[in-house]
Write an enzyme that holds these catalytic residues in place. Structure first.
Site, PDB file in Angstrom:
ATOM      1  N   ASN A 149       0.795  -1.216   0.000  1.00  0.00           N
ATOM      2  CA  ASN A 149       0.000   0.000   0.000  1.00  0.00           C
ATOM      3  C   ASN A 149       0.833   1.274   0.000  1.00  0.00           C
ATOM      4  O   ASN A 149       0.308   2.360  -0.257  1.00  0.00           O
ATOM      5  CB  ASN A 149      -0.936   0.025   1.217  1.00  0.00           C
ATOM      6  CG  ASN A 149      -0.180  -0.074   2.534  1.00  0.00           C
ATOM      7  OD1 ASN A 149       0.473  -1.084   2.806  1.00  0.00           O
ATOM      8  ND2 ASN A 149      -0.263   0.951   3.364  1.00  0.00           N
ATOM      9  N   SER A 199     -11.651  -4.574   0.783  1.00  0.00           N
ATOM     10  CA  SER A 199     -12.302  -3.438   1.434  1.00  0.00           C
ATOM     11  C   SER A 199     -13.045  -2.609   0.398  1.00  0.00           C
ATOM     12  O   SER A 199     -12.449  -2.119  -0.562  1.00  0.00           O
ATOM     13  CB  SER A 199     -11.258  -2.578   2.151  1.00  0.00           C
ATOM     14  OG  SER A 199     -11.874  -1.535   2.879  1.00  0.00           O
ATOM     15  N   THR A 237     -26.269  -8.662  12.470  1.00  0.00           N
ATOM     16  CA  THR A 237     -27.228  -8.472  11.386  1.00  0.00           C
ATOM     17  C   THR A 237     -26.524  -7.951  10.142  1.00  0.00           C
ATOM     18  O   THR A 237     -25.761  -6.992  10.198  1.00  0.00           O
ATOM     19  CB  THR A 237     -28.328  -7.482  11.803  1.00  0.00           C
ATOM     20  OG1 THR A 237     -28.990  -7.989  12.967  1.00  0.00           O
ATOM     21  CG2 THR A 237     -29.342  -7.290  10.681  1.00  0.00           C
ATOM     22  N   CYS A 325      -3.285   5.451   6.863  1.00  0.00           N
ATOM     23  CA  CYS A 325      -3.580   4.897   8.181  1.00  0.00           C
ATOM     24  C   CYS A 325      -2.555   5.308   9.231  1.00  0.00           C
ATOM     25  O   CYS A 325      -2.808   5.192  10.424  1.00  0.00           O
ATOM     26  CB  CYS A 325      -3.646   3.371   8.104  1.00  0.00           C
ATOM     27  SG  CYS A 325      -5.019   2.769   7.116  1.00  0.00           S
TER      28      CYS A 325
END
Length: 382
Positions: A149, A199, A237, A325
């Site tokens: 990355n 992602s 859920t 990040c």
């Protein structure tokens, strides 16, 4: 505005957003409910799963929805550790992994696992033979990213997989977050890869969406226990609108993949050819097939990366330091450090990351702006 920070995140596609909004408004039943509203939601969820599997050439049951790459990385690493701890506590990874992998490894080390971090060469690439040499009787997992990355290096996934064919009990995980839509599916989905993580916000899907490819028959403990959703592997859920939008985004991505990759390579090479002529510039990424089409890392040696980022921002061009990040943290860049790049050079590195909306005209604007900024930096450079 020129947005060259697509490896950090991408703008959600308008058609994908329409899908998300439509499902949110019209198909909002719980997929686990027995009534008709639940059945409709369940069917849409399975259709989304089937669409992704077909596009990637895998089985629908091998697609498990998650919230994104960090969850996927943590799940496969820790889920393998839990599921296979009776067989061993040794893991192999590279020294240039994303923080989601690296920090998960550190946590397991605190719990008594042993991790071997493989070195890389001057291009940030591991040697597959180092994987072979590191394997022990108690090795349970090998985790290697597909595309770095920070500088875009494509790792030798197929070669590592060939080695691991002789070790069928070892899980092989690939962090593929930066790889999807970049023309290298044959690398990511080589027949020995057991797990791959993805992602959604890296390819114009909503944030908080993603999935794990889990090869049939591979054992993996849940990271999130709950009501038995996702084959009992990921409780909670289901995000039906997000997962439907995710499937839509992948379909749109794959429709124009080859054209986009070709354009990205041209943009990247045009920028490289221009900036490499300047005496204080160090280019870490290359334009050949050993590197992904969309990531370009370079440094103006003597000017800190954040200074360069903000200088471009002032001219409405958005780039980043080497990883979004960690860009706001005062830490070394893991990849450049592992490549033995001196810290005074590594701290000057910035990343240009391209997407399907970028153009060659934008590359020309970037280059003209670079000339202007470089001239201004001469006072710093001396």
């Amino acid at each position: 505005m020129i947005y060259f920070d697509n490896s950090a995140t991408t703008k959600i596609n308008s058609e994908v957003l329409d899908t998300y909004n439509t499902v949110s408004k019209k198909i909002w039943g719980n997929p686990s409910s027995l009534h008709n509203m639940g059945e409709v939601s369940w069917n849409l969820l399975q259709q989304s799963r089937q669409q992704i599997a077909k596009l990637l050439g895998v089985q629908p049951g091998e697609i498990i929805f998650t919230s994104g790459g960090s969850e996927g990385d943590n799940w496969v690493i820790k889920g393998t550790a839990l599921a296979k701890r009776q067989f061993g506590k040794h893991i192999i990874t590279s020294s240039v992994e994303h923080a989601a992998v690296r920090n998960a490894m550190h946590q397991l080390e605190d719990l008594g696992f042993e991790v071997t971090y493989l070195p890389v060469d001057s291009e940030g690439r591991i040697n597959p033979e180092d994987v072979k040499a590191a394997i022990r009787p108690d090795t349970i997992l090998v985790s290697i990213m597909a595309v770095n990355n920070e500088i875009g290096t494509i790792q030798p996934i197929r070669e590592v997989g060939a080695i691991l064919k002789d070790y069928p009990r070892i899980h092989f995980m690939v962090d593929a977050v930066q790889a999807i839509g970049k023309g290298i599916d044959d690398v990511v989905f080589s027949d020995r890869v057991d797990f791959a993580t993805f992602s959604g916000h890296k390819f114009h899907a909503p944030r908080g969406t993603g999935f794990v490819y889990k090869k049939n028959g591979r054992q993996l403990a849940p990271l999130i226990d709950g009501g038995g959703q996702e084959q009992g592997l990921r409780g909670g859920t289901e995000n039906t609108p997000g997962d439907a939008a995710l499937a839509k985004s992948i379909r749109l991505l794959k429709e124009k993949e080859s054209t986009v990759v070709n354009t990205e390579r041209q943009i990247k090479q045009r920028i490289i050819d221009h900036i490499k002529t300047f005496p204080h510039v160090k280019v870490f990424s290359k334009g050949n097939d050993g590197f992904a089409s969309h990531i370009l890392c370079f440094a103006i040696v003597g000017v800190r990366g954040e200074t360069v980022v903000h200088a471009f921002e002032d001219r409405n061009i958005y780039i980043s330091t080497t990883s979004a990040c960690s860009s706001k943290k005062d830490t070394e860049t893991s990849t450049l450090s592992a490549m033995n790049v001196p810290q005074n050079i590594a701290e000057c590195a910035v990343r240009v990351s391209l997407g399907d909306q970028n153009t060659l005209e934008e590359a020309d604007v970037f280059n003209d702006t670079f000339d202007e900024l470089y001239d201004g930096f001469k006072k710093i450079l001396g």
